[in-house]
Design a protein around this motif. Structure first.
Motif, PDB file in Angstrom:
ATOM      1  N   GLU A  94       0.986  -1.324  -0.031  1.00 48.25           N
ATOM      2  CA  GLU A  94      -0.041   0.071  -0.200  1.00 48.25           C
ATOM      3  C   GLU A  94       0.872   1.219  -0.012  1.00 48.25           C
ATOM      4  O   GLU A  94       1.790   1.317   0.408  1.00 48.25           O
ATOM      5  CB  GLU A  94      -0.987   0.040   1.342  1.00 48.25           C
ATOM      6  CG  GLU A  94      -2.040   1.014   1.278  1.00 48.25           C
ATOM      7  CD  GLU A  94      -2.532   1.041   2.646  1.00 48.25           C
ATOM      8  OE1 GLU A  94      -3.812   1.904   2.700  1.00 48.25           O
ATOM      9  OE2 GLU A  94      -2.220   0.702   3.724  1.00 48.25           O
ATOM     10  N   THR A  95       0.181   2.349  -0.504  1.00 52.14           N
ATOM     11  CA  THR A  95       1.265   3.652  -0.548  1.00 52.14           C
ATOM     12  C   THR A  95       0.089   4.408   0.455  1.00 52.14           C
ATOM     13  O   THR A  95      -0.949   4.858   0.329  1.00 52.14           O
ATOM     14  CB  THR A  95       1.419   4.297  -1.876  1.00 52.14           C
ATOM     15  OG1 THR A  95       0.180   4.328  -2.382  1.00 52.14           O
ATOM     16  CG2 THR A  95       2.154   3.426  -2.684  1.00 52.14           C
ATOM     17  N   CYS A 115      -0.769   8.257  -4.118  1.00 54.96           N
ATOM     18  CA  CYS A 115      -1.096   7.187  -2.691  1.00 54.96           C
ATOM     19  C   CYS A 115      -2.461   6.841  -2.701  1.00 54.96           C
ATOM     20  O   CYS A 115      -3.504   7.277  -3.096  1.00 54.96           O
ATOM     21  CB  CYS A 115      -0.732   8.287  -1.708  1.00 54.96           C
ATOM     22  SG  CYS A 115       0.686   8.632  -1.572  1.00 54.96           S
ATOM     23  N   ASP A 116      -2.641   5.432  -1.830  1.00 60.60           N
ATOM     24  CA  ASP A 116      -3.749   4.891  -1.736  1.00 60.60           C
ATOM     25  C   ASP A 116      -4.622   5.675  -0.854  1.00 60.60           C
ATOM     26  O   ASP A 116      -5.755   6.061  -0.809  1.00 60.60           O
ATOM     27  CB  ASP A 116      -3.755   3.623  -1.340  1.00 60.60           C
ATOM     28  CG  ASP A 116      -3.022   2.950  -2.444  1.00 60.60           C
ATOM     29  OD1 ASP A 116      -3.333   3.227  -3.686  1.00 60.60           O
ATOM     30  OD2 ASP A 116      -2.230   2.014  -2.063  1.00 60.60           O
ATOM     31  N   THR A 117      -4.089   6.019   0.353  1.00 58.63           N
ATOM     32  CA  THR A 117      -4.606   6.544   1.614  1.00 58.63           C
ATOM     33  C   THR A 117      -3.907   7.850   1.982  1.00 58.63           C
ATOM     34  O   THR A 117      -2.592   7.547   2.076  1.00 58.63           O
ATOM     35  CB  THR A 117      -4.706   5.460   2.959  1.00 58.63           C
ATOM     36  OG1 THR A 117      -5.056   4.248   2.391  1.00 58.63           O
ATOM     37  CG2 THR A 117      -5.495   5.939   3.961  1.00 58.63           C
ATOM     38  N   GLY A 141      -9.185   7.620   1.739  1.00 61.57           N
ATOM     39  CA  GLY A 141      -8.848   7.483   0.663  1.00 61.57           C
ATOM     40  C   GLY A 141      -8.393   8.786  -0.292  1.00 61.57           C
ATOM     41  O   GLY A 141      -9.009   9.670  -0.190  1.00 61.57           O
ATOM     42  N   ARG A 142      -7.138   8.486  -1.151  1.00 62.53           N
ATOM     43  CA  ARG A 142      -7.013   9.702  -1.802  1.00 62.53           C
ATOM     44  C   ARG A 142      -8.110  10.462  -2.654  1.00 62.53           C
ATOM     45  O   ARG A 142      -8.373  11.551  -2.574  1.00 62.53           O
ATOM     46  CB  ARG A 142      -5.783   9.260  -2.871  1.00 62.53           C
ATOM     47  CG  ARG A 142      -5.073  10.271  -3.578  1.00 62.53           C
ATOM     48  CD  ARG A 142      -4.814  10.352  -4.875  1.00 62.53           C
ATOM     49  NE  ARG A 142      -4.333   8.931  -5.271  1.00 62.53           N
ATOM     50  CZ  ARG A 142      -4.529   8.447  -6.626  1.00 62.53           C
ATOM     51  NH1 ARG A 142      -5.219   9.307  -7.413  1.00 62.53           N
ATOM     52  NH2 ARG A 142      -4.205   7.419  -6.771  1.00 62.53           N
ATOM     53  N   ARG A 143      -8.783   9.592  -3.326  1.00 60.60           N
ATOM     54  CA  ARG A 143      -9.813   9.925  -4.169  1.00 60.60           C
ATOM     55  C   ARG A 143     -10.865  10.735  -3.277  1.00 60.60           C
ATOM     56  O   ARG A 143     -11.393  12.122  -3.717  1.00 60.60           O
ATOM     57  CB  ARG A 143     -10.511   8.885  -5.084  1.00 60.60           C
ATOM     58  CG  ARG A 143      -9.613   8.601  -6.127  1.00 60.60           C
ATOM     59  CD  ARG A 143     -10.220   7.275  -6.968  1.00 60.60           C
ATOM     60  NE  ARG A 143      -9.132   6.440  -7.374  1.00 60.60           N
ATOM     61  CZ  ARG A 143      -8.534   6.906  -8.652  1.00 60.60           C
ATOM     62  NH1 ARG A 143      -8.813   7.820  -9.147  1.00 60.60           N
ATOM     63  NH2 ARG A 143      -7.707   6.122  -9.115  1.00 60.60           N
TER      64      ARG A 143
END
Ligand SMILES: Nc1ncnc2c1ncn2[C@@H]1O[C@H](COP(=O)(O)OP(=O)(O)O)[C@@H](O)[C@H]1O
Ligand code: SF4
Ligand SMILES: [Mg+2]
Lengths: 332, 334
Positions: free
Chosen positions: A39-40, A226-228, A242-244
């Motif tokens: 994970e990133t 990044c994911d989170t 979460g990034r989005r």
């Protein structure tokens, strides 16, 4: 099943600096986050929010004197904070590696680049002599350093800033760590080089499957990576998402402010940026209320009456009594 | 690198030229002129005239200077007024002695100073640290000749552990092809003579090395304290390297850069300390010879010795700079 188990599980981490005759500084205050394999994760916040101290605490690199560390840092189930020093030394550089902010001062000026790469291989992989040098040259080539065999013999001052950071990344990746912590890896570099380094990091973590903790003050850097994201302010996490979701709908006024100060590609040329008013040193102590209150445009009376709790819902965490609504995000 | 060395060697020429002028002027500016100064106030006019013609002191000043310089480049500094032997011969006898003593003093100062300074820094605030800090303050404060007397009184006179004076037991049958007595013993297959020479060196070396020791401890300690907080040491820790690798490769290599400079400066200053130390221990070297030349107003000796010492001082500093370039790659490039 194992892939959902966190690789790194930071629980209620706190770091307090005590100096003789000076005030005690709680630089990190009850920070929790997890990183799953591959994970990133990003820690974002203005300078002084406790990001570097958090990463140093995870690595066990804080000075031994005048520092109190509380909480747990579980890596693979072992608490790094209580692990014997030699066990920790085995993990550092092999399972967890770190890239620092300033590539010039982070490299030893009087030791050739090659030695600074091979020493990790010697220590953790029992590679020596010609084999280690060949592996080091491969690593340099892999991070995009041209003519690696010659570069091995050179000293840090003979490389450009971007090449130095590449060399540091090569050292960090030498043993294929499962976790890479990058603390502001591009802050000391020219803007044109910054994007290259981020691209390189992205590529490398994708190829090696390493998890990444990316620390930055610049949400713009996080955007493609990044994911989170965990947003930190004055030693605490104030928003995680979460990034989005975070980019689409920031809820914390501070996150909104950080996003408002990022140049957006889709904004018209010359559109004004909105820096957060006030300075990060202008904080309230968390035990008295919300540390961001002195700078917050959403402040309500309750904000200065007690610390706002970190509340979780729908995969998000938020520490705010009067979060941004959808209509406000746009103006932020 | 070679260019750097050559340039520094060329720099010797103006330095020595300036120094020779200074010495020349100083000796001629003495009250009553050098001959009077040499013979004392009650010298007769005849003897002054004899000395003046003997040393060519009646020639024009530029003739005198030219004679002095052209002789000096051939290492001909005239004869000692006191021993009546060529100054060059006295140099050949005394310089190896002082060189041997200086090397012993530096071995003592460096061998103890660097480890002590390092451990004091690593155990910052401990009793060892406090002891080394106060010890190094004391080390620079105590006059060399006082320390030399104390050492001699306690360890030679009272305890009898070491000989009281000289370089070699006179009863010892020893040859001295190089003038470096410890080395001589080894190459002539006479280890007892070497050992005897070492025993003669111990106390003078400690007395002479005390100040360099104190300075080296202080600089090493301060430098290590700086370097352990450097980012590259943190990088080395983040790599999980063993503590000894971090110490050797990352801390000491950087921390010793300023120490090397200080060692060079101290090495140059050893000559002045040697004057006192050698006098106390009747150690037959440059320092003692100069002390006697001063009290006997032996100007030929002073002139020649000071010039050669200055040249050695410059060369020592050149060596230091060269070694600095070897351990610090940033210097090499420039
Ligand atoms: N060695 C130290 N001694 C005392 N205070 C420190 C030390 N290191 C960091 N701090 C304090 O901790 C806070 C967080 O610092 P840091 O983690 O470096 O922030 P950043 O988010 O910019 O990386 C700052 O207020 C800083 O003053
Ligand atoms: S808690 Fe109050 S002061 Fe703090 S960020 Fe939210 S609205 Fe602003
Ligand atoms: Mg930081």
């Amino acid at each position: 099943m194992t892939s959902t188990e966190p690789l790194l599980d930071v629980r209620d981490l706190s770091v307090t600096f005590t100096r003789k005759g000076g005030p005690t500084v709680r630089a990190v205050d009850g920070v929790s986050f997890t990183v799953r394999p591959g994970e990133t994760v990003s820690l974002v916040g203005e300078s002084g929010s406790g990001k570097s101290v958090t990463s140093l605490a995870v690595m066990g690199l804080l000075p031994r004197r005048g520092v109190q560390v509380g909480g747990q840092v579980l890596f693979d189930g072992d608490d790094l904070l209580t692990l014997p020093r030699d066990r920790l030394r085995d993990i550092r550089g092999r399972d967890i590696a770190m890239v620092f902010q300033d590539p010039m001062s982070s490299l030893n000026p009087v030791v050739p680049i090659g030695v600074q790469v091979t020493e990790v291989l010697e220590r953790h992989q029992d590679l020596h002599g010609e084999k280690a040098r060949a592996a080091a040259a491969d690593l340099l080539a892999r991070v995009g350093i041209p003519d690696p065999t010659r570069r091995l013999k050179e000293y840090p001052h003979q490389l450009s800033g971007g090449m130095r950071q590449r060399a540091l990344i090569a050292m960090a990746l030498a043993c294929q760590p499962r976790l890479l912590i990058a603390d502001e890896p591009t802050t000391a570099l020219d803007v044109t080089i910054q994007a290259q380094i981020i691209e390189l990091l992205k590529e490398l973590v994708q190829d090696t499957g390493a998890a990444l903790v990316l620390i930055t003050h610049d949400l713009g850097i996080v955007a493609g990576l990044c994911d989170t994201v965990h947003v930190m302010y004055s030693g605490r996490v104030v928003e995680s998402a979460g990034r989005r979701e975070l980019f689409a709908r920031p809820r914390h006024p501070y996150t909104g402010g950080l996003l408002g100060s990022v140049p957006r590609l889709d904004a018209p040329r010359g559109a004004p940026l909105h820096p957060i008013p006030g300075s990060p040193t202008d904080v309230l102590r968390w035990d008295r209320g919300c540390a961001f209150a002195p700078r917050c445009q959403n402040r309500v009376d309750a904000c200065t009456e007690g610390p706002p709790p970190l509340e979780s819902y729908a995969g998000r965490s938020l520490r705010c009594l009067n979060p941004l609504t959808e209509s406000e995000e746009v103006s932020a | 690198m070679l260019k750097f060395v050559v340039r520094r060697l060329l720099l010797l020429v103006p330095i020595l030229f300036g120094l020779s002028v200074l010495l020349f002027v100083w000796l001629r500016a003495l009250p009553g002129g050098p001959a009077q100064a040499l013979l004392g106030e009650r010298a007769t006019a005849e003897s002054v005239a004899r000395i003046e013609s003997l040393y060519g002191l009646n020639d024009a000043w530029y003739v005198q200077y030219w004679k002095f310089v052209s002789a000096a480049v051939q290492l001909d500094f005239g004869n000692s007024a006191r021993t009546n032997r060529p100054v060059a011969e006295e140099m050949a006898r005394t310089f190896p002695a002082t060189f041997e003593l200086a090397v012993a003093a530096l071995i003592f100062a460096i061998g103890i100073g660097i480890p002590l300074g390092y451990f004091a820094a690593r155990k910052y605030g401990s009793w060892l640290d406090n002891l080394s800090v106060s010890g190094s303050l004391l080390g620079v404060a105590v006059p060399v000749f006082f320390l030399a007397y104390i050492l001699k009184y306690v360890f030679s006179v009272q305890l009898g552990w070491f000989p009281t004076q000289g370089r070699q037991d006179p009863r010892m049958d020893a040859d001295h092809p190089t003038g470096l007595y410890v080395l001589d013993g080894l190459i002539t297959g006479n280890p007892e003579a070497s050992w005897d020479a070492i025993m003669h060196l111990v106390l003078p070396a400690i007395a002479l090395g005390a100040i360099p020791l104190a300075v080296i401890v202080r600089i090493t300690r301060a430098s290590v304290l700086d370097v352990v907080h450097e980012d590259y040491v943190r990088t080395a820790e983040a790599k999980g390297l063993w503590e000894r690798t971090i110490t050797r490769r990352h801390v000491l290599r950087n921390a010793l850069l300023p120490v090397v400079t200080v060692i060079g400066l101290q090495a140059g200053l050893l000559f002045s300390g040697a004057i006192l130390t050698e006098t106390v221990f009747a150690f037959d070297g440059v320092g003692r010879f100069i002390a006697e030349a001063i009290s006997n107003r032996d100007y030929a000796v002073l002139q020649g010795f000071i010039l050669v010492i200055a040249a050695i001082y410059v060369i020592v500093n050149l060596l230091v700079d060269v070694s600095y370039g070897l351990i610090d790659p940033r210097v090499r490039v420039r």
